[in-house]
Design a protein around this motif. Structure first.
Motif, short mmCIF file in Angstrom:
data_model
loop_
_atom_site.label_atom_id
_atom_site.label_comp_id
_atom_site.label_asym_id
_atom_site.label_seq_id
_atom_site.Cartn_x
_atom_site.Cartn_y
_atom_site.Cartn_z
N ILE A 73 8.92 116.87 -13.79
CA ILE A 73 7.88 116.12 -13.10
C ILE A 73 8.04 116.26 -11.59
O ILE A 73 7.07 116.27 -10.83
N GLN A 74 9.30 116.44 -11.16
CA GLN A 74 9.60 116.46 -9.74
C GLN A 74 9.69 117.87 -9.15
O GLN A 74 9.73 118.03 -7.93
N ASN A 75 9.79 118.91 -9.99
CA ASN A 75 9.89 120.26 -9.42
C ASN A 75 8.88 121.20 -10.07
O ASN A 75 8.20 120.85 -11.03
N ASP A 76 8.79 122.40 -9.53
CA ASP A 76 7.77 123.35 -9.98
C ASP A 76 8.36 124.53 -10.75
O ASP A 76 7.76 125.60 -10.82
N VAL B 229 18.19 117.34 -20.84
CA VAL B 229 16.78 116.96 -20.87
C VAL B 229 16.08 117.45 -19.60
O VAL B 229 16.53 117.20 -18.48
N ALA B 230 14.98 118.16 -19.79
CA ALA B 230 14.24 118.73 -18.67
C ALA B 230 13.00 117.93 -18.30
O ALA B 230 12.49 118.04 -17.18
N LEU C 27 -3.40 123.12 -15.98
CA LEU C 27 -3.47 121.76 -15.48
C LEU C 27 -2.07 121.14 -15.39
O LEU C 27 -1.59 120.81 -14.33
N HIS C 28 -1.42 121.00 -16.55
CA HIS C 28 -0.11 120.33 -16.58
C HIS C 28 0.84 121.11 -17.48
O HIS C 28 0.42 121.71 -18.48
N LEU C 29 2.10 121.08 -17.13
CA LEU C 29 3.12 121.79 -17.90
C LEU C 29 4.35 120.90 -18.05
O LEU C 29 4.71 120.17 -17.13
N THR C 30 4.99 120.99 -19.20
CA THR C 30 6.23 120.26 -19.38
C THR C 30 7.06 120.90 -20.47
O THR C 30 6.57 121.69 -21.29
N SER C 31 8.34 120.58 -20.48
CA SER C 31 9.25 121.02 -21.52
C SER C 31 10.24 119.91 -21.77
O SER C 31 10.60 119.16 -20.85
#
Length: 228
Positions: free
Chosen positions: A47-50, A41-42, A63-67
């Motif tokens: 949330i904590q890294n770039d 799970v990423a 604005l925001h990115l997630t996977s």
């Protein structure tokens, strides 16, 4: 009656885990408990890294990115994505969309999303596959956020070689985009752009550039997997 028919069919042809092919137990869907627990799970890590943001640095404002998951060429996540895209297992998109949608619903970064938009596939590939592999994923995320989902805002007018088959030099070519706006959307919206796997970020970058041509559009992104 329908539940009895479904139970009878499952008795004759038991559903199997998309990760390891063992028969699923009662209450399990798509993956067995073991395979699900072992998924890389990423979401919380990102949330904590770039790591994901670095792919788009100096290319496009995001604005925001997630996977949801980390994607490797060998492993359960690869099997899931392959089955979704090439083995008619569209329910995997629903599985991942419901999972990520439930996470985004409690994430303040995505509280102001107005619209979820899918990365398109070329019409030829759509005919071959029968569906866009991102559709169910996007629909479920939109449901989780309580916003609209639009599948046909973008179109792909050139059938390009799969990004995974290109070397880094060719993947980075962003001069001739195969994507275009097919359906207008309202101005000044926060759009969540969704795709299956982000590798170099080129596909999402090109799609986002088209959307940003609409006045006041702000872009966030969400994918099933991020390549490691």
């Amino acid at each position: 009656m329908q539940s009895l028919v479904r139970d009878f069919v499952n008795l004759l042809y038991p559903e199997t885990c998309s990760g390891c092919d063992i028969s699923l137990s009662a209450g399990e869907e798509t993956l067995c408990t073991r395979c699900r627990m072992l998924l890389p799970v990423a979401y919380h890590d990102l949330i904590q890294n770039d790591k994901m943001r670095e792919l788009f640095y100096a290319r496009i404002p995001i604005l925001h990115l997630t996977s949801l998951l980390y994607y490797e060429k060998i492993g359960t996540v690869q099997r899931l994505i392959h089955a979704l895209k090439y083995q008619k297992q569209e329910h995997i998109g629903t599985f991942m969309g419901e999972w990520l949608g439930s996470l985004l619903a409690t994430d303040p970064r995505f509280a102001e999303v107005d619209l979820v938009v899918a990365v398109p596939v070329h019409s030829k590939r759509l005919r071959e596959r029968g569906y866009n592999q991102v559709t169910k994923f996007g629909q479920c995320i939109a449901d989780g956020l309580g916003v609209r989902f639009r599948e046909s805002v973008l179109t792909k007018n050139r059938n390009t070689i799969k990004q995974a088959q290109l070397d880094q030099r060719h993947r980075s070519d962003e001069t001739q985009s195969p994507y275009a706006i097919a359906e207008e959307i309202a101005e000044n919206q926060h759009v969540l752009l969704v795709d299956d796997v982000v590798t170099t970020g080129t596909t999402l970058t090109l799609c986002a550039r088209e959307l940003l041509k609409i006045k006041g559009t702000r872009i966030s992104m969400a994918t099933m997997g991020i390549s490691v």
